[in-house]
Each structure stands twice: as C-alpha cells, then as structure tokens.
Design an enzyme around this catalytic site. Sequence first.
Site, PDB file in Angstrom:
ATOM      1  CD1 TRP A 107     -12.525-116.968 -15.417  1.00 56.69           C
ATOM      2  CD2 TRP A 107     -11.906-117.664 -13.386  1.00 56.69           C
ATOM      3  NE1 TRP A 107     -11.758-118.092 -15.580  1.00 56.69           N
ATOM      4  CE2 TRP A 107     -11.364-118.537 -14.347  1.00 56.69           C
ATOM      5  CE3 TRP A 107     -11.630-117.907 -12.038  1.00 56.69           C
ATOM      6  CZ2 TRP A 107     -10.561-119.630 -14.002  1.00 56.69           C
ATOM      7  CZ3 TRP A 107     -10.836-118.992 -11.691  1.00 56.69           C
ATOM      8  CH2 TRP A 107     -10.323-119.839 -12.671  1.00 56.69           C
TER       9      TRP A 107
ATOM     10  CG  ASP B 203      -4.911-114.370 -22.878  1.00 57.72           C
ATOM     11  OD1 ASP B 203      -5.379-114.127 -21.743  1.00 57.72           O
ATOM     12  OD2 ASP B 203      -3.844-114.979 -23.029  1.00 57.72           O
TER      13      ASP B 203
ATOM     14  CD  GLU C 111      -9.562-119.118 -18.055  1.00 61.13           C
ATOM     15  OE1 GLU C 111      -9.038-119.889 -17.249  1.00 61.13           O
ATOM     16  OE2 GLU C 111     -10.788-118.993 -18.176  1.00 61.13           O
TER      17      GLU C 111
ATOM     18  CD  GLU D 100      -3.280-126.668 -17.502  1.00 59.12           C
ATOM     19  OE1 GLU D 100      -2.600-126.421 -16.484  1.00 59.12           O
ATOM     20  OE2 GLU D 100      -4.384-126.134 -17.719  1.00 59.12           O
TER      21      GLU D 100
END
Length: 591
Positions: free
Chosen positions: A139, A195, A198, A423
């Site tokens: 990640w 940030d 991501e 989203e």
Amino acid sequence: MLFAATLSLLALPNVWAQSSVADAYVASESPLARAGMLANIGPSGSQSLGAFPGIVIASPSTVNPDYLFTWTRDSAVAFSAIVNQFALGIDTTTRGEIDDYVASQVIVQQIPNPSGDLASGGLGEPKFNINETAFTGPWGRPQRDGPALRSIALITWANFLLSESNTSYVTDTLWPIIENDLNYVAANWNESTFDLWEELNSSSFFTTAVQHRVLHQGVSLATALGQPESLVSNYETQANFVLCFLQTYWNTAGHITANTGGGRSGIDANTVLASIHTFDAAAGCDALTFQPCSDLALLNLHTYVDAFRSLYEINSGFASNEAVLTGRYPEDVYMGGNPWYLTTLAVAEQLYDSLIVWNSQKSLEVTSTSLAFFQIFDSSIAAGTYASSSSQFTSLTGAIKTFSDGFVAAVANHTPANGGLAEQISNTNGTPVSAVDLTWSFAAALTTFDARKGVVPASWGAKGLSLSCAGEPIPQTVFCDFQRRCYYYFWAYVYPLFLAICRLMLFGARIENIYLTGSVDALEDWSTETALLMSSANYPIWSITVTLPANTDIQYKYINIDGSALTWESDPNNEFTTPASGTFVTHDTWR
Ligand SMILES: *[C@@H]1O[C@H](CO)[C@@H](O)[C@H](O)[C@H]1NC(C)=O
Ligand SMILES: *[C@@H]1O[C@H](CO)[C@@H](O)[C@H](O)[C@H]1NC(C)=O
Ligand SMILES: *[C@@H]1O[C@H](CO)[C@@H](O)[C@H](O)[C@H]1NC(C)=O
Ligand SMILES: *[C@@H]1O[C@H](CO)[C@@H](O)[C@H](O)[C@H]1NC(C)=O
C-alpha cells in the site's frame, strides 16, 4: 424591447432554480446522509458488515473497489463531522458512537503494522482490517495526515467535554490517544508522506495544513491539562516551523501546489479540502492559514474549478460563472478519471465558509490576487474593501451564494433517489461510479449543508498567527530552513548526546544491563535472579517483547544489575491491564 424583457424574466428564475434545488436537496438529503454515515460504523451500523465497535468502514463495497477497511483519515473526517455536530448541539444522539470510536482508536493505535508499532511510526499506517488487525498487503504508506485528523476530531471532543467540566475523562482517556498522535506529528511532519489520494510520496499541502492546525491545538490543550512545559514548547516550536513550510506551497501561477512530488500541475482538490478542514471563522480571511475566504484560497479555488470545465463531457455547456462537477485533480485516471461527490461539495463548502466570514465581518475585500475570482461575478469589480452597505457587497455575495448553491445542485442532480452517495460521478453520463455509500461522501454532505446554514465550527486558534520564521514577503524558505536545521541538529544530535552522557555518568561508564521483573509468571514473579534481560540494541532505549495473559492486571519494575550491584526503580510499581487480545505497547522512563 419586448424580446429583451422576456429574456431577463427567463434569466431570473434560472438563477433561483439553483438555490431552490439546493434548498430541497439539503432538506431531503440531510437525514439520508446522516443515516448513511452511521450505517457504516460498527458494530450496529446496518452496512458495517462485522466492523468492530467504533470502527468506521470506508464503504460497504467489497469488489471493484474493495473498500471494506477502516482508514484512519476517513474515520477521522466522519467523526470530526459527528463530534462538531454534537458539540454545537445540532445532533446529540451520537454519544455511544463517539465513545466507541474513542475506545477503538486506543486499540488501533497499538496494532503493530507494516509502518511500524506505536513507538516506531505505526501511527502513519493508512488503513486496517475492520476486525482491528493490521492490513499487511502492499500500500502507499505511510500517510501522515491520519494522526493529525484523528487528533483534530478528538481535541474537538476534548474541548467540548472540558466545557462540561468532564476533565477526568479528557485527562485519563482522551489525552493519551491525542498525545500519541501529536508526538507523531511533531516528530514526523518534515518526512515525506503519501498524499490523501494515496498515490504520491512527497510533501502534501493537505497533510501539512492539518498537521499545523493540530500542533497549534495541541499547545492549547496540553497547556489546559497541565502537561509538561517541554512538551508544550515542542508542539509550539514545531507548529511554527510547519506554518513556515505551509507558505512554500503557493505557486505564483495562481494556485497552491498540492504535492511537492509527482510532476503534475499541482491543481488538486487536496487544497480545497485543506481550506475547509482548517476553517476558523475567528481568523477572518487570513491568508497565512489559507482560510477559505483568503485571497490565496479564492484564487486557488477559481483555478481548481476551471481545470475541470472542459475536461469532463458532462460539464459542457456551462458558462464560466456557473458551477460544474469537479474531481480530484485533472490528471486523474482512477476509474477513468471522474468528478467526485466530496470534491464538488468541498467547493461549495469553501464558499459557504467564506460567506459566513464576509457576513459576520460585514465587509469583503477584493485584492489584486483574488480579483480574478471576483471578476467571475462582476467583470468590472476593482480591488478594494466593500462594506456590507455597498451595492457591490450585496451583488457579489448574492452571486457567490448562487454559484455555491450550483455545486450542491450539481451533486443533487446526480444523487439517486435513495440518497446514496458513491465515490464518483461518471464524467460522461453522470451516473454513480466506484464505491457505493462512501462514508466520506456522506460526511462531506453534512458539513457542506451545515456551512450553508451558517453553522460556525469551534475556533482552533488560527486568529492572529504570525510567521516566526520571520518577516515578509512569504515564503521565507531560507531563514525558516536555517532555523529548522538548528533545531533539528539540536534534537537529533546534541540532545541525545547530552542524555547519553548524563546516563553514562549516572550508571558508570558502561552500557548497563536492564532487567524486567513483575507480578506474573511471564515476568518471573518478581525474581531478581531470573529477571528478563532487556535488549539495548537501540541504546539508550531498552526493549523487550513478552507474551502476557489477557485481561490481567500486571505490576512490574525495571532493575539495573551492574556486576553485584542491583538497583531497583523507585516506587510505585508500574502497572497496566492487558487487553483482551492483540498487542499492547508501553513506554516507560527509568525512575
Ligand atoms: C481479521 O480480518 C482479516 C481480513 O478480513 C482476516 O484475514 C483475519 O483472519 C481476521 N482476523 C481475525 C483474528 O479474525
Ligand atoms: C465524561 O464523558 C464520558 C465519555 O462520553 C462519559 O462516559 C462520562 O460519563 C462523562 N462523565 C461525566 C462526569 O459526565
Ligand atoms: C522539510 O522542511 C523544509 C523547511 O521547511 C522544507 O524545505 C522541506 O521540503 C521539508 N521536507 C519535507 C519532506 O517535508
Ligand atoms: C518516499 O520518499 C522518501 C524520500 O524520497 C523515500 O526515502 C522513501 O523510501 C519513499 N517511500 C516509498 C514507499 O517509496
């Protein structure tokens, strides 16, 4: 003649239409957004799908994309909204959720994860499994806005409880969580971070802005709680440096550069979100903290919105003074690169926040920097200060209100009948895209609606700040950097050296052997002969990992054994109760 008159009659209802769509949407969507947000909080939220108590899921979506995780950032954004509403008396039904959130973060902070453990950077981990275990896949980590946003939410809660004289809960329960986060921010604000989207690993405006805010708030809260002066002054020193650093993000091309890395335009919703998450009405239109109505933030907003006008097919046909749907940043390709609900709402919220300030200070200033923004609404407006009695004030604030309502109306036009906020919004046909029922989209709706109603969040102390990296014009990178380096060298080299020398003088000129013994079998039942030797690999910090029984009260002490000389730590015993499961980290200082 008749034709012209007919035209103007048609134009008026059009302008009103935006605001009446927004009025109706606020009324219908408010309860749905609130319910949608609470449904995503464990354990009893109807969509929370097994999330532990107080754990906020980002979205119930499990495939394309899988968002069934708990992000520190998204959870904190949701709880900032919830806690603000509670503290302002708008919604006081959520105390159970808030208490659960607090309890969950005590545990989450202690989960060792790929970013580290509590002592070694683990607070920068972006997301966890919803059963309070670490997410160990690859990640973009660390993401250093999480601890700042969480402590902003918890400090708002702490300040409210202090106003109710509930000091013991603040001191015993909230402060230890807040202090962990503040110490992390104070120690790491000048390290690179992924940030909020991501993707980019550099320095990020949103992260720096919320870090500045919380360090500044940390100074007030730590002082109010009688914390040591050295702690308070460290937060203060770091807050000053961060404020200096914040200035360096301004780009003279007319916007804030969202990230120092990444090679993009730098135009990004990151900056608009930063302005609403650091809004402090008491600070007026101060540009030092990029307040929503500051000239820098208004020009930035103008540049940001215009970057999406011709980018998305769905935005075609709107005049330059009409609202459009906006996305994260123009170069975005995630899911095809679309407008987002929460970014479009953020534009409206920044403008509603601005209207709150202009109306309360009864004037509005147009500077040479913000001129281009105000000229959207009146091409002949000139730089100057317009009092609320002036016709310019009336027409500008009226037009800006209509413009803001347009962003809410744009979101309203793409909200399905059940009020669900996904989203993203398709850039071609306006249908919802990506994760459904995104917690952050719901939170964004609630805070935008509150700002539209003129709700003023509690002040965080942004008023009257000044740069102590000196003078003007901003940025003063050179001086700021010089000062920072001095402090850096002091804390990184001089101070540890000084500490090490003191310890060597105290314990004799050798590295001591520190042992641990305590009240349970695993700690050798207070034996000094079989006490556990601790590792001095990170001298002058000793550490040890022990497996302890769950739910047990543990008493322990450190002992220093130097040849035949044995020194116990002074009384009382150290003590804590082990949790039901998981890992617990404790840090002690030799007494
Ligand atoms: C927690 O959740 C993760 C992800 O769903 C799962 O892999 C893991 O087995 C769970 N752990 C426990 C202790 O339930
Ligand atoms: C203080 O707040 C906590 C957290 O909500 C609550 O459990 C406790 O009852 C409160 N104490 C008092 C004295 O109000
Ligand atoms: C650290 O701070 C200095 C001085 O403000 C700044 O120039 C530098 O870019 C910062 N680095 C990071 C990674 O934040
Ligand atoms: C992020 O950037 C820093 C500074 O350039 C670098 O040291 C670090 O390894 C990078 N992290 C990742 C995960 O790429």
